[in-house]
Motif scaffolding. Structure first.
Motif, PDB file in Angstrom:
ATOM      1  N   PRO A 199       5.122   2.909 -10.307  1.00 46.24           N
ATOM      2  CA  PRO A 199       4.846   4.015  -9.376  1.00 46.24           C
ATOM      3  C   PRO A 199       3.417   4.507  -9.520  1.00 46.24           C
ATOM      4  O   PRO A 199       2.875   4.586 -10.629  1.00 46.24           O
ATOM      5  N   GLU A 200       2.808   4.840  -8.398  1.00 45.37           N
ATOM      6  CA  GLU A 200       1.434   5.313  -8.380  1.00 45.37           C
ATOM      7  C   GLU A 200       1.370   6.684  -7.719  1.00 45.37           C
ATOM      8  O   GLU A 200       2.066   6.949  -6.735  1.00 45.37           O
ATOM      9  N   ASN A 201       0.548   7.565  -8.286  1.00 47.58           N
ATOM     10  CA  ASN A 201       0.415   8.922  -7.766  1.00 47.58           C
ATOM     11  C   ASN A 201      -0.423   8.947  -6.494  1.00 47.58           C
ATOM     12  O   ASN A 201      -1.386   8.193  -6.352  1.00 47.58           O
ATOM     13  N   ILE A 202      -0.037   9.862  -5.591  1.00 49.15           N
ATOM     14  CA  ILE A 202      -0.764  10.083  -4.343  1.00 49.15           C
ATOM     15  C   ILE A 202      -1.201  11.540  -4.318  1.00 49.15           C
ATOM     16  O   ILE A 202      -0.397  12.437  -4.579  1.00 49.15           O
ATOM     17  N   GLY A 203      -2.449  11.790  -4.010  1.00 53.04           N
ATOM     18  CA  GLY A 203      -2.973  13.149  -4.035  1.00 53.04           C
ATOM     19  C   GLY A 203      -2.501  13.984  -2.853  1.00 53.04           C
ATOM     20  O   GLY A 203      -1.819  13.516  -1.935  1.00 53.04           O
ATOM     21  N   ASP A 204      -2.865  15.269  -2.887  1.00 56.90           N
ATOM     22  CA  ASP A 204      -2.507  16.200  -1.815  1.00 56.90           C
ATOM     23  C   ASP A 204      -3.326  15.888  -0.559  1.00 56.90           C
ATOM     24  O   ASP A 204      -4.478  15.474  -0.630  1.00 56.90           O
ATOM     25  N   GLY A 205      -2.723  16.137   0.592  1.00 62.21           N
ATOM     26  CA  GLY A 205      -3.422  15.952   1.849  1.00 62.21           C
ATOM     27  C   GLY A 205      -3.847  14.531   2.118  1.00 62.21           C
ATOM     28  O   GLY A 205      -4.855  14.296   2.786  1.00 62.21           O
ATOM     29  N   ALA A 206      -3.099  13.560   1.609  1.00 60.37           N
ATOM     30  CA  ALA A 206      -3.485  12.162   1.733  1.00 60.37           C
ATOM     31  C   ALA A 206      -3.157  11.612   3.120  1.00 60.37           C
ATOM     32  O   ALA A 206      -2.254  12.095   3.808  1.00 60.37           O
ATOM     33  N   TYR A 207      -3.890  10.579   3.500  1.00 64.08           N
ATOM     34  CA  TYR A 207      -3.633   9.841   4.728  1.00 64.08           C
ATOM     35  C   TYR A 207      -2.902   8.544   4.378  1.00 64.08           C
ATOM     36  O   TYR A 207      -3.211   7.895   3.366  1.00 64.08           O
ATOM     37  N   ALA A 208      -1.960   8.156   5.223  1.00 64.75           N
ATOM     38  CA  ALA A 208      -1.226   6.907   5.050  1.00 64.75           C
ATOM     39  C   ALA A 208      -1.368   6.069   6.307  1.00 64.75           C
ATOM     40  O   ALA A 208      -1.431   6.594   7.420  1.00 64.75           O
ATOM     41  N   SER A 209      -1.398   4.770   6.129  1.00 63.70           N
ATOM     42  CA  SER A 209      -1.577   3.828   7.222  1.00 63.70           C
ATOM     43  C   SER A 209      -0.393   2.872   7.248  1.00 63.70           C
ATOM     44  O   SER A 209      -0.007   2.321   6.216  1.00 63.70           O
ATOM     45  N   SER A 229     -12.151   4.662   4.261  1.00 58.91           N
ATOM     46  CA  SER A 229     -12.193   5.163   2.883  1.00 58.91           C
ATOM     47  C   SER A 229     -11.353   6.417   2.689  1.00 58.91           C
ATOM     48  O   SER A 229     -11.087   6.811   1.551  1.00 58.91           O
ATOM     49  N   ASP A 230     -10.905   7.047   3.781  1.00 58.11           N
ATOM     50  CA  ASP A 230     -10.059   8.237   3.665  1.00 58.11           C
ATOM     51  C   ASP A 230      -8.589   7.890   3.453  1.00 58.11           C
ATOM     52  O   ASP A 230      -7.794   8.761   3.102  1.00 58.11           O
ATOM     53  N   ILE A 231      -8.210   6.639   3.685  1.00 58.87           N
ATOM     54  CA  ILE A 231      -6.814   6.221   3.563  1.00 58.87           C
ATOM     55  C   ILE A 231      -6.447   6.056   2.087  1.00 58.87           C
ATOM     56  O   ILE A 231      -7.165   5.410   1.327  1.00 58.87           O
ATOM     57  N   SER A 232      -5.315   6.637   1.694  1.00 55.46           N
ATOM     58  CA  SER A 232      -4.842   6.517   0.320  1.00 55.46           C
ATOM     59  C   SER A 232      -3.716   5.503   0.168  1.00 55.46           C
ATOM     60  O   SER A 232      -3.511   4.951  -0.915  1.00 55.46           O
TER      61      SER A 232
END
Length: 467
Positions: free
Chosen positions: A415-425, A313-316
């Motif tokens: 395009p979709e916004n990604i928040g600060d400090g996000a995790y990517a997989s 659930s932490d992955i953006s």
């Protein structure tokens, strides 16, 4: 000059893991070298690397048919122009002796044989490495004599394929690096395997490591013939990830380099692009593109999340392999759904929070061994720009193997916004049966709200000059 230590890691070999050394209570930083396992043992003893946020990406460089800068790549990903049907060709360096000026300007410790100097593949590789160092704010010879290593992902240059020396060793000797080097050739997961080894070495004792990968027709391969042999070449002439009428993929060409360092050495570089939280490698019970069982893929993804110390659930953002084949996309869909779209994970998210799903294949095609490098660099740029580029859809999605509007995973055409400090997989699999997964984290923002990383524009020699 002492030659770098070199090991050749094939698809049957395993990388050394810091976690295994810690379990045995060995505090020594001396590298014990790679461990070797049979293919049967590899699934039960997977390769992993946990960086504990101590491995940073501090430099990147790219080359592809549309340009050779990070900004050009970002513009191409956002332009939503499908990749051409015919195999694109990477731009070759200018003719002439490329290294005559380099020897006088950079004082290279190694003379280049004429045969290698005329090899376009080798010239492109060296160009990627030098521009990666410049992007990190380091002169070409600033790390000469250090224990830095080179980790190559893919097939070596045709000019050195018959040489007794490994390709990564020759590249390290050119820069005067004396650390451990490695060649990884696991088809489309070669970049993931090289990154896995590089993170292990960097987090343990090496001050820095460079991962390099280059793939395309310039390697001497015939991608269309290979894809035809694998029965994954699209007859429609377009890639439709998770589409109802998907029938395969298209070959692409790409080259990239990533420079890694650990926290103790971070002051010697520019501010990083992102953290490498963890990497994980595994192997599927059945290989080829069409039959990577979801159980095997889920095991690798969950192991990467566990090593990173985070939950699904932490992955953006998830950058999928999205090959565009019937069976490949079905198996990947089931894998991603079980991890990121399960009821338990959906409940943990905010009511308006969804996992963004990215796919590079419609724009860039499938660049073979450099696929993982393209995926990682795309994710890092997305985290830096706080935006996921739009996905080219424009076709009917497969109702049985695609994420619907009520799903917790969003595959968007805008395009979709990604928040600060996000995790990517980053998820990938290959024809050899190997599976790779990488967890990245955004470096963050300054107090004034601007990204910490300086300008990505390569208009001058160093990032400091560009500010």
């Amino acid at each position: 000059m002492r030659a770098p230590v070199s090991t050749n890691m094939s698809t049957n070999d395993m990388g050394w893991t810091p976690a295994s050394m810690e379990k045995k209570g060995k505090a020594s930083t001396k590298d014990s070298g790679p461990r070797h396992h049979s293919r049967r043992d590899r699934h039960s003893s997977p390769s992993t690397s946990k960086s504990s946020k101590s491995v940073y990406i501090v430099g990147m460089s790219v080359i592809f048919p549309g340009g050779d800068t990070l900004e050009a790549l970002w513009d191409t990903l956002n332009a939503m122009v499908p990749c051409p049907v015919d195999t694109p060709v990477l731009p070759e360096p200018a003719s002439g002796n490329l290294f005559v000026g380099m020897h006088s300007e950079y004082k290279l410790p190694m003379r280049i044989p004429p045969a290698m100097d005329k090899d376009p593949f080798f010239r492109l590789t060296i160009s990627l490495m030098l521009r990666c160092l410049e992007n990190a704010g380091k002169p070409a010879m600033s790390l000469k004599g250090s224990c830095c290593g080179v980790f190559w992902g893919g097939k070596p240059s045709p000019a050195v394929s018959e040489s007794t020396a490994k390709y990564s060793t020759l590249l390290a000797q050119l820069l005067g690096w004396r650390g451990q080097c490695n060649d990884s050739n696991s088809y489309c997961v070669s970049s993931h395997e090289a990154l896995n080894l590089a993170c292990s070495r960097t987090s343990s004792w090496a001050p820095a490591a460079m991962v390099v990968s280059l793939a395309g027709s310039i390697t001497g391969d015939v991608p269309k013939k290979q894809f035809g042999d694998f029965r994954i070449l699209s007859k429609l002439g377009k890639v439709q990830p998770f589409g109802k009428t998907r029938d395969g993929t298209l070959p692409g060409e790409f080259g990239g380099a990533i420079l890694l360092t650990k926290k103790e050495c971070l002051p010697d570089f520019e501010r990083p692009f992102a953290y490498v939280c963890s990497t994980a490698m595994g192997v599927s019970a059945a290989n080829m593109f069409r039959a990577h069982h979801p159980d095997d893929q889920v095991e690798v993804i969950e192991r990467a999340l566990t090593l990173a110390g985070i939950k699904a659930s932490d992955i953006s953002l998830v950058e999928a392999n999205s090959l565009g084949t019937k069976m490949g996309d079905e198996m990947e869909y089931k894998s991603l759904q079980r991890v990121f779209d399960s009821p338990a994970v959906t409940e943990e998210r905010l009511p308006t929070s969804r996992v963004l799903l990215g796919t590079h294949a419609p724009v860039m095609g499938h660049p073979l061994a450099a696929t993982g490098m393209l995926q990682v660099i795309k994710c890092v740029l997305s985290l830096q720009h706080h935006t996921l580029p739009p996905n080219i859809l424009g076709y009917v999605m497969d109702p049985n193997n695609s994420f619907g509007p009520d799903s917790g995973v969003l595959l968007s055409e805008k395009p979709e916004n990604i928040g600060d400090g996000a995790y990517a997989s980053v998820h990938a699999y290959s024809a050899s049966g190997d599976i790779g997964h990488v967890i990245l984290k955004a470096y963050g923002k300054r107090k004034d709200g601007r990204p910490k990383r300086r300008s990505l524009s390569p208009g001058s020699r160093t990032p400091r000059d560009r500010d």
